[in-house]
Design a protein around this motif. Structure first.
Motif, PDB file in Angstrom:
ATOM      1  N   THR D  89       0.846  -1.225   0.000  1.00  0.00           N
ATOM      2  CA  THR D  89       0.000   0.000   0.000  1.00  0.00           C
ATOM      3  C   THR D  89       0.870   1.259   0.000  1.00  0.00           C
ATOM      4  OG1 THR D  89       0.117  -0.035   2.384  1.00  0.00           O
ATOM      5  CG2 THR D  89      -1.813  -1.104   1.371  1.00  0.00           C
ATOM      6  N   ASP D  90       0.260   2.324  -0.364  1.00  0.00           N
ATOM      7  CA  ASP D  90       0.904   3.654  -0.323  1.00  0.00           C
ATOM      8  C   ASP D  90       0.605   4.204   1.076  1.00  0.00           C
ATOM      9  OD1 ASP D  90       1.471   6.275  -0.410  1.00  0.00           O
ATOM     10  OD2 ASP D  90       0.783   6.584  -2.483  1.00  0.00           O
ATOM     11  N   ARG D  91       1.540   3.989   2.012  1.00  0.00           N
ATOM     12  CA  ARG D  91       1.240   4.120   3.448  1.00  0.00           C
ATOM     13  C   ARG D  91       0.592   5.466   3.790  1.00  0.00           C
ATOM     14  NH1 ARG D  91       3.440   0.122   6.209  1.00  0.00           N
ATOM     15  NH2 ARG D  91       3.297   1.169   8.246  1.00  0.00           N
ATOM     16  N   LEU D  92       1.144   6.552   3.317  1.00  0.00           N
ATOM     17  CA  LEU D  92       0.621   7.876   3.732  1.00  0.00           C
ATOM     18  C   LEU D  92      -0.851   7.982   3.368  1.00  0.00           C
ATOM     19  CD1 LEU D  92       1.061  10.769   4.727  1.00  0.00           C
ATOM     20  CD2 LEU D  92       1.512  11.398   2.322  1.00  0.00           C
ATOM     21  N   LEU D  93      -1.156   7.748   2.070  1.00  0.00           N
ATOM     22  CA  LEU D  93      -2.555   7.904   1.634  1.00  0.00           C
ATOM     23  C   LEU D  93      -3.439   6.882   2.340  1.00  0.00           C
ATOM     24  CD1 LEU D  93      -2.079   8.511  -2.207  1.00  0.00           C
ATOM     25  CD2 LEU D  93      -2.397  10.158  -0.359  1.00  0.00           C
ATOM     26  N   VAL D 100     -10.108  11.519   5.744  1.00  0.00           N
ATOM     27  CA  VAL D 100     -10.703  12.418   4.750  1.00  0.00           C
ATOM     28  C   VAL D 100     -12.199  12.073   4.587  1.00  0.00           C
ATOM     29  CG1 VAL D 100     -10.738  13.015   2.296  1.00  0.00           C
ATOM     30  CG2 VAL D 100      -8.547  12.793   3.504  1.00  0.00           C
ATOM     31  N   LEU D 142     -11.657   7.424  -3.264  1.00  0.00           N
ATOM     32  CA  LEU D 142     -10.662   7.150  -4.324  1.00  0.00           C
ATOM     33  C   LEU D 142      -9.286   6.922  -3.698  1.00  0.00           C
ATOM     34  CD1 LEU D 142     -11.710   9.683  -7.105  1.00  0.00           C
ATOM     35  CD2 LEU D 142     -11.647   7.193  -7.252  1.00  0.00           C
ATOM     36  N   MET D 143      -8.999   7.800  -2.727  1.00  0.00           N
ATOM     37  CA  MET D 143      -7.679   7.687  -2.079  1.00  0.00           C
ATOM     38  C   MET D 143      -7.554   6.308  -1.442  1.00  0.00           C
ATOM     39  SD  MET D 143      -6.229  10.278   0.810  1.00  0.00           S
ATOM     40  CE  MET D 143      -6.828  11.822   0.110  1.00  0.00           C
ATOM     41  N   TRP D 146      -7.261   3.578  -4.121  1.00  0.00           N
ATOM     42  CA  TRP D 146      -5.981   3.563  -4.812  1.00  0.00           C
ATOM     43  C   TRP D 146      -4.872   3.074  -3.875  1.00  0.00           C
ATOM     44  CZ3 TRP D 146      -3.961   3.898  -9.488  1.00  0.00           C
ATOM     45  CH2 TRP D 146      -2.570   4.084  -9.576  1.00  0.00           C
TER      46      TRP D 146
END
Lengths: 899, 292, 106, 432
Positions: D89-93, D100, D142-143, D146
């Motif tokens: 995963t894209d850890r920050l997002l 959010v 979406l975030m 993704w």
């Protein structure tokens, strides 16, 4: 003028109107009178269909009863206060800027209940309620029960709106609404083509009348607005304007408007030119004829003229026309009535002639007398129609009086009420008819209305003469009717005539079958296996015996919705039983099987007869009258198009029987009413005070009397202040003459039909064959209209179509050819001259483009950079130009000078 | 500065910081999806700035259209134009120093222009009114007391600063006791009394919490007039012509009136353009666009 | 407090910075979508200016705000069309690299 | 007197005005978040109970009386559960997206008109703010989709994003239609303006009780608007017929497959929060917000009596095919009809929302919103799921055109005076 002032002006005007009249009742209470039947209609159409019959009848009668109670309450309040009740909901059509910028409210949601309206709403609601009660049992067997009551309710609602409307537009809403309901109700059994076309005929003829009405009303509205600046169609406001400027209005205009309005009235109240639809309207169920085509709707014309009396008073010529047409209709319809053999047709023509009387009364300026005759006529004519309904009900759908007779013993109640009502109609003294008719005749004789016009004094005398003869003919045909139906030797026993399953929408009854139909007729077949599931055979709550074979509806589709046609198709798949040799037996059974009177369902022989009746070119124009079929065919059996249906009794039993309780209750009350109501108009000549005339005085009297008489009237309740014709000797003479006319008519009728058993009538018809034919076929007016109006129209459009093809197309094609020639010429010029110039320009641009193309590198990033740099230069140049600063001096100032 | 102003300033600086951070992230971030979501931060902070500037309708529209519409489109585009497998998406760029320097000098030139070319702090112009022997010179300032508020112009916040001087010509008959400044707008009326100060001493007052609407100034001088022996209390009032200011809350109604008024034609043209864009975009992005 | 200048001036400075970031993105990015993001930044900066001038100098009336509304609307239309083109490019060139899509070259 | 002003007036915590201002905002948000958390918990419990009873089973029964405390148990379970973050995963997002999403729906709560002129923060661009902020949820989804790296999550996110964005169009248009009638964006003003006026704009200054609600203003069109809005709202919150993202069979659990423990509870929380927001907007616009169904106390009495009598009659005629519910409906209908005309409040008697009436207003607002939520839950266990193409087709081919027609119709009806003027001026005679 923005929205806010606009709205506030509107509200403040609304509030003024409310305070002026005595706010005895909240407007919504008054609006409930017309709206309750409309709610009844909505209930029936949406919810009523699925509910059992007792609930439907309870709701529809309850709604009318509620309106009736409310109208009695309003009547007493108007009686005591003397002030009309005004119920204002709010402005309806408001137009800014019509009158010097101010907001002028043309029409308001306003009902006015004054003396005249009280009379009308009492008539409508009371008689309406009785007829609703009557039709509970009369239509007991009807499959589309709720639909019938919904239309009846809707009709009552619209009629109430018509009479209570405060302005022409709202009255016209009621006017059209009753026209619609009469169309719906006449064509109630729409399966039969004649009924549907009768309905259409009624509606179309009414529309003709309404067109004239609209033209009249609109010319009046625009004229009043243009000349006096008063833009309104409210009766009260119009009355004030017209009475204020009585002499300023030119005679031509008031005559034109009154005649137009009168044509509208003739359309609606079936006077001579536009009366043709009323006899055909008998195709609807009898209570409908009673309510709509006897008591309420047809009197709308008279009410309108009474309401607009201040207008009609202006032009004596118009009143002369009204009186003339009224008198002619009275005598004309009366004569036709004599020769009719169908019980409802006789009553229909008698209604037309009595309406003629009312118009005569109103025409001679005696609005109160006209309305009084309307009032009394509503009672006894409704009673007569309901009586005829009960006779038809008893006789299992038979309407031909030549087939009846001897019903006195079988149906005592119906007989006595029928007799009482017919006597009242013929004008026998103590009963209501005499007073109202006599009053009209006296007013006709003594009127001074036409002295100013060219006709002089004798016009009134001629009108009186025609009226008296009409009264005599009325007495004659009513006696003929009573004798042939009740007192004559029973003809129904021999012919074992009347048909069985008189289910609405049933097939044409045997009446046009050859005379020698065997005893084993349809009626004889009794029990048909009851279909347990169908709701319509649930034990009818009414005591009326559900005798005879369950009407074919047993295996009809459950819901009476319009989906019947669909089911019929499937039903046809079921093979009809093999056509038995003897037509009677199986024919009988099968006949029961089919429903909704689809001719093709019938065994072969039956449908054969239909074709015979249908006229070869019948299809195109509107409903031709079935009984104007070739004379040979309906040889003397006066076939009427709703014979064979039209009654709910549905009993195939041989013996005619007395009608159930509900019908009798209505009959008795109406008979009692027609007897008692006469005393309201007890003429001063006989020592009484004409209560009815005083009652209508404020609405009807000419304005100056109103102003003066109003106070006195309120104070001195009964003191006959303005009795001008107190005991003028001529009045007594006329009274005697009219009694004599009535008695003569009855005596003559009794001689011809009672004592000599109709023999003189027979040889009269032999002697003057063609005259009898003429009268019986209603002077062939329908054929006249067809020949005079409908066919010429058809020929006209054929003619225009041909003209269009030859002449117009010809011209167009010619123009096209000219165009082609011109085009060829210009084409030549264009090629040589213009193209050359264009090609030259193209070559030049190509050369330039070749040079510039190299700058195109295809790399977006370069483009963006060039764009950005270019943009910057432009901004910089612009800033410098804008501030016109000297570049050098700012540079030194920023870097050298003080920060 | 009241508490509200401080809060507003703090909020302004937070939003400004996030906007700049987001912008830089969009410019510099390696992963294109990261830069897409950085754009989210920029858009939200710009919306916040609009709100700070009391342009609420535009803030709403900005969030609704930019975040709800354009950003979703961009993210969809990003996802559709990259093979799903590689999460770490290359976002290569040609980081030439030239572009960077160009942008820096662009920034510098803009800042210079902002710093020098616009004088925001224009002083208020004065209005003088004379009556009998009195002369009043009148100035009005924005809430910060320094920036002049043009006569008839709009006040930033709902408070205004008034500075005025009253001088009296040589007139033995009239003695001035009090000077009163009154601001009226329709029904509501705000006033402030001053004891008479020195000859040219300025009277200064801050009017707070003014309601929305058009405001007008009037000056009332209370004093005594000597005629003969006794002194009579007199009052001289003279409304200051073409002075006053407007206080507006929110920006929805003015925009709506403008859109329905002078900009109506433009508004319709934009709607047609949007329709064209819609159809064009749908056509361009359809599946089998082989022959493009 | 830091700059303690007129709020309008602060806004202008901020929008200048965002404007430059946008321009920088446009100039340096090869990915078409990034360029589009750059364009969005530029538009936002411009909007900020419009609203700032319209709000802080009230004499001009509401033209600034109305213009911003139009810019936002048109940005939406522009983004839609741009992304449609980008997807078109992606389907034809397999990649969305701006430098490669120079088919229009002479 | 919005709550924030209230709080800042009361709280003099630090003496420094700036901090006080921030703190008061903080306090109000804290209370609101807790209210949302509790509400969400209870609604999960309610959903499971209702679902149970609808499927003729009992639903959670063990924890607390009738299983009432089960939601606390769920919350605790989610907190304690191990918080797994997948490697790809894209850890920050991945970490950011639940916040959010929750921020999007929480921001809406702030602007809802809970009681007469009492809402946490009342804007004069009320509904525009709500629509705007709720679009932030899409970005969050979406975030999440993704950043969780897996193909299923991405497809789930794109599908649900497409669904939410496309259903915003019909919702927007219907609300626009209603705004034509109310003429203001402020939610409090919208709720207040539904106190007077009868359907078809008759007798504007008549207290019409439920007849003057938004839904009855122009009966055929506003009712259609309500239905379209409600369908759109269902799609907006990914519920029932439109819950494709969580369609177990195809996309495992949609965009929040990879999430577990506390993060998942945030998504769960924001879904229920969104449900309430959407039904709250529906009540404010169509069902008269915090207005009572009858103009005055006697009116409410008449309404209640009408319902009871109707139900009694319906039940009485059970044999004849009548039915208690229909009876009740008819009774309440007639009761409402009579109440409107018979029970006009005295000049000051009308429902103004001062003093104690604030609680009454809140009661009406919450009861209407919870009914709508009940219907959502009810729908969930009755309707089958829509396929994606059917979903899009319903939105673009059926709801949007209908909403547009609706908008035009209401527009024409609302400007009827101008139409009258237009027509009659045409005939305007010179006249004196």
């Amino acid at each position: 003028m923005d929205l806010h002032t606009f709205v506030s002006a509107l509200q403040e005007q609304g509030s003024h109107a409310a305070e002026a009249a005595a706010p005895a009742f909240s407007p919504l209470m008054v609006w409930m009178v017309p709206l309750l039947p409309v709610f009844g209609f909505l209930f029936q159409t949406f919810i009523g269909r699925k509910l059992p019959k007792p609930v439907v009848s309870f709701v529809s009668c309850g709604v009318i009863f509620a309106s009736c109670v409310l109208s009695w309450v309003f009547f007493f309040s108007v009686k005591s206060a003397g002030q009309p009740i005004v119920a204002m909901l709010g402005p309806w059509v408001q137009v800014p800027g019509l009158k010097d910028g101010l907001l002028s409210v043309i029409a308001e949601h306003k009902l006015v209940v004054d003396q005249l309206t009280c009379v009308m709403i009492l008539v409508i609601t009371n008689i309406g309620f009785l007829i609703h009660v009557y039709s509970i049992s009369y239509m007991a067997e009807e499959k589309r029960y709720a639909r019938y009551f919904s239309y009846l309710n809707l009709f009552t609602g619209f009629m109430l709106i018509l009479v209570m409307a405060s302005n022409v537009l709202l009255m016209f809403v009621g006017w059209e609404g009753v026209g619609l309901c009469s169309y719906l109700l006449i064509g109630f059994w729409f399966e039969k083509k004649e009924n549907a076309s009768a309905g259409m005929k009624a509606f179309v003829v009414n529309r003709v009348g309404d067109l004239a009405f609209t033209i009249g009303a609109l010319t009046l509205f625009v004229y009043l607005g243009r000349t006096f600046g008063v833009w309104t169609i409210d009766f009260q406001a119009m009355k004030e304007v017209i009475t204020a400027h009585k002499d300023a209005i030119p005679m031509g205009l008031s005559t034109f408007v009154c005649i137009m309005l009168f044509i509208g009235a003739t359309g609606k109240s079936a006077q001579v030119p536009l009366y043709v639809w009323l006899p055909d309207a008998m195709a609807g169920p009898t209570p409908v004829s009673a309510l709509i085509h006897a008591a309420t709707m047809v009197t709308a014309g008279v009410y309108m003229i009474a309401r607009l009396n201040f207008l009609f008073v202006l032009s004596p010529t118009a009143l002369a026309v009204v009186t003339g047409v009224g008198a002619f209709t009275a005598i004309f319809a009366g004569s036709i009535g004599i020769a009719q053999n169908d019980i409802k047709k006789v009553l229909a023509y008698s209604t037309v002639s009595q309406l003629g009387f009312m118009f005569m009364g109103v025409g001679v300026g005696a609005f109160a007398a006209g309305v009084f005759h309307l009032f009394t006529h509503a009672f006894f004519k409704a009673c007569l129609f309901l009586g005829s309904g009960s006779v038809i009900h008893g006789m299992g759908g038979e309407q031909d009086i030549t087939k009846m007779g001897g019903l006195k013993s079988k149906m005592p109640y119906t007989y006595w009420t029928f007799l009482l009502a017919s006597l009242a109609l013929s004008g026998v003294p103590p009963l209501a008819g005499f007073f109202s008719k006599d009053e009209i005749l006296w007013q006709a004789w003594s009127t001074t209305q036409f002295s100013t016009t060219g006709l002089g004094m004798w016009y009134g005398k001629i009108i009186w003469l025609i009226g008296a003869t009409a009264a005599a003919t009325t007495a004659f045909y009513m006696t003929r009717l009573v004798i042939k139906t009740f007192l004559d030797r029973p003809k129904w026993a021999t012919a074992s005539a009347f048909s069985g399953a008189g289910l609405p929408g049933g097939k044409d009854d045997e009446s046009e079958l050859p005379q020698d139909e065997s005893m084993l007729d349809l009626g004889a077949i009794k029990k048909k296996p009851k279909n347990p599931s169908s709701p319509s055979n649930r034990p009818a709550p009414l005591p009326g015996p559900m005798k005879g074979d369950e009407p074919a509806s047993a295996d009809l589709p459950e819901d009476e919705s319009m989906l019947d046609f669909g089911k019929i198709a499937r039903k046809k798949a079921q093979p009809p039983p093999a056509p038995a040799p003897v037509p009677a037996a199986s024919h009988g059974h099968d006949e029961h099987d089919h429903d909704h009177g689809h001719a093709h369902d019938l065994p072969q022989d039956e449908s054969m007869l239909d074709l015979g009746r249908v006229r070869p070119f019948a299809a195109a124009h509107d409903a031709h009258d079935s009984h104007d079929a070739p004379a040979a065919h309906d040889s003397g059996h006066g076939h009427s198009d709703d014979s064979g249906h039209g009654h709910g009794g549905g009993h195939g039993h041989g013996e005619p029987h007395e009608s159930p309780a509900f019908m009798l209750f209505a009959l008795i009350v109406l008979a009692a009413g027609s007897a008692a109501v006469g005393f309201l108009g007890w003429p001063p000549a006989l020592g009484g005070t004409n209560v009815f005339e005083h009652w209508l005085a404020p609405v009807v009297e000419a304005h100056e009397a109103k102003a003066a008489g109003h106070e006195t009237h309120a104070k001195a309740e009964h003191e006959p202040a303005s009795e001008e014709h107190h005991s003028n000797p001529m009045e007594y003479v006329l009274m005697l003459v009219s009694i004599g006319a009535a008695a003569g008519g009855i005596f003559f009728g009794w001689i011809v039909y009672g004592k000599r058993m109709g023999v003189p009538a027979k040889d009269f018809t032999e002697k003057h064959k063609e005259l009898y034919e003429l009268v019986r076929d209603k002077y062939r007016i329908d054929e006249l209209y067809e020949a005079a109006v409908i066919n010429p129209l058809l020929d006209l459009n054929e003619g225009t179509c041909r003209f269009d093809n030859e002449v117009v197309d010809g011209a167009v094609n010619g123009a096209a050819r000219v165009g082609i020639i011109v085009a060829k010429g210009t084409g030549l010029v264009d090629n040589e001259v213009v193209d050359a110039a264009v090609n030259g320009a193209a070559v030049a641009t190509q050369m330039v483009a070749r040079k510039v193309r190299r700058a195109q590198t295809g790399n977006i990033k370069q483009y963006l950079t060039f764009a950005l740099v270019g943009g910057l230069f432009v901004i910089a140049a612009f800033c410098l130009w804008l501030t016109r600063t000297n570049l050098w001096s700012t540079f030194t100032e920023t870097f050298g000078g003080n920060r | 500065m009241g508490a509200a102003e401080i809060v507003l300033n703090v909020v302004f600086y937070v939003l400004a910081a996030s906007a700049i951070a987001g912008a830089v992230a969009v410019a510099a971030s390696r992963n294109i999806v990261r830069s897409a979501f950085a754009l989210l931060a920029v858009l939200f902070s710009v919306a916040g700035l609009y709100a700070v500037m009391k342009a609420d309708f535009i803030a709403g529209a900005q969030v609704l259209i930019y975040v709800g519409g354009i950003l979703v489109l961009i993210i969809f585009a990003v996802m559709l134009t990259h093979r799903i497998t590689d999460v770490k998406l290359s976002n290569d760029s040609t980081p030439g120093p030239a572009a960077f320097c160009a942008c820096l000098c662009l920034l510098f030139s803009l800042l210079v222009v902002v710093r020098y070319s616009t004088k925001w702090r224009r002083d208020s112009d004065t209005v003088t009114a004379r009556a009998e022997s009195f002369e009043v010179s009148f100035k009005q300032y924005q809430a910060d007391g320094a920036t002049g508020l043009a006569f008839g112009g709009g006040a930033y916040e709902d408070s205004v600063v008034v500075v005025a001087t009253v001088s009296q010509g040589p007139d033995p008959l009239r003695i001035l006791d009090q000077v009163q400044f009154v601001a009226t707008s329709g029904a509501n009326r705000v006033s402030r009394n001053f004891p008479v100060a020195g000859r040219d001493a300025p009277y200064r007052h801050v009017f707070e919490k003014l309601s929305e609407g058009e405001w007008r100034w009037t000056v009332r001088l209370l004093g005594r007039q000597k005629d003969g022996k006794d002194e009579v209390d007199r009052e001289w009032e003279f409304p200051l012509a073409n002075t006053g200011f407007t206080v507006t809350r929110g920006v929805t109604e003015p925009i709506a009136l403008a859109l329905a008024g002078p900009y109506l034609f433009a508004f319709e043209v934009v709607s047609v353009l949007l329709l064209a864009a819609l159809v064009g975009a749908a056509f361009l992005a359809r599946k089998e666009v082989k022959d493009l | 407090m830091i700059f303690s200048r007129h709020p309008l001036e602060q806004m202008l400075i901020l929008s200048a910075i965002v404007f430059c970031c946008g321009v920088y993105t446009i100039l340096t990015r090869k990915n078409a979508v990034s360029i589009l993001m750059g364009v969005e930044l530029v538009l936002n900066a411009a909007n900020l200016n419009f609203v700032a001038f319209s709000q802080y100098t009230r004499t001009g009336g509401v033209h600034g705000n109305v213009f911003t509304i139009f810019v936002i609307l048109l940005a939406a239309a522009e983004a839609a069309v741009a992304l449609a083109i980008i997807i078109g490019i992606y389907q034809n060139f397999g990649r969305v690299d701006v430098d490669e899509a120079d088919g229009m070259k002479e | 007197m919005t709550p924030i002003a209230l709080a800042s007036w009361a709280l003099e915590l630090t003496g420094i005005p700036v901090l006080d201002a921030f703190l008061s905002i903080l306090v109000v948000c804290f209370i609101l978040i807790n209210f949302i958390a509790v509400y969400a918990g209870i609604s999960t419990y309610a959903e499971r109970k209702i679902a149970g009873h609808m499927q003729a089973r009992v639903g959670p029964y063990r924890i607390g009386p009738h299983g009432f405390l089960v939601w606390i148990a769920d919350a605790l379970k989610l907190m304690i559960k191990e918080d797994i973050i997948a490697t790809n995963t894209d850890r920050l997002l991945f970490k950011l997206s639940p916040y959010v999403v929750f921020a999007g729906s929480f921001a809406c709560w702030v602007a809802l008109p809970y009681a007469p002129n009492w809402s946490p923060a009342s804007f004069n661009i009320g509904i525009l703010y709500l629509l705007a902020v709720s679009s932030a949820v899409v970005i969050g989804i979406l975030m999440a989709g993704w950043s969780s790296g897996s193909k299923w999550a991405l497809f789930g996110a794109m599908r649900s994003a497409a669904q939410i964005v496309s259903y915003e169009v019909p919702i927007g248009i219907t609300l626009l239609g209603m705004l034509l009638i109310y003429g203001t964006l402020d939610m409090q003003a919208i709720a207040a303006s539904q106190a007077k006026g009868l359907p078809f704009g008759v007798m504007e200054d008549h207290y019409g009780g439920l007849w003057s609600w938004g839904i009855n203003r122009w009966p055929p069109f506003t009712v259609i608007a309500f239905i379209i809005y409600y369908i759109g709202a269902l799609a907006e919150t990914n519920r029932t017929p439109f819950d494709i993202p969580e369609a177990e069979s195809e996309l495992v659990a949609g965009y929040h497959t990879e999430y577990s423990g506390m993060r998942f509870s945030f998504f769960f929380l924001s879904e229920y929060a969104n449900m309430f927001v959407v039904s709250a907007i529906a009540t404010t616009f169509f069902l008269g917000g915090w207005l009572p169904p009858a103009p005055s106390a006697s009116g409410t009495l008449l309404l209640v009596v009408g319902t009871v009598v109707g139900a009694g009659v319906g039940y009485g005629f059970q044999r004849r095919g009548f039915d208690g519910f229909v009876g009740a409906m008819l009774g309440s209908g007639i009761g409402a009809l009579v109440a409107v005309f018979a029970a006009q409040p005295a000049a000051d008697g009308a429902f103004t929302g001062k003093g104690p009436q604030i609680l009454e207003g809140a009661f009406w607002f919450f009861s209407k919103s919870f009914t709508l939520i009940f219907v959502m839950i009810w729908l969930r266990w009755t309707l089958p799921r829509y396929r994606v193409d059917q979903l899009m087709d319903l939105c673009w081919k059926k709801l949007t055109p209908l909403a547009l027609i609706n908008l035009v119709a209401i527009g024409i009806l609302e400007t009827r005076h101008e139409w009258w003027a237009l027509i009659v001026n045409h005939f305007k005679a010179a006249g004196p």
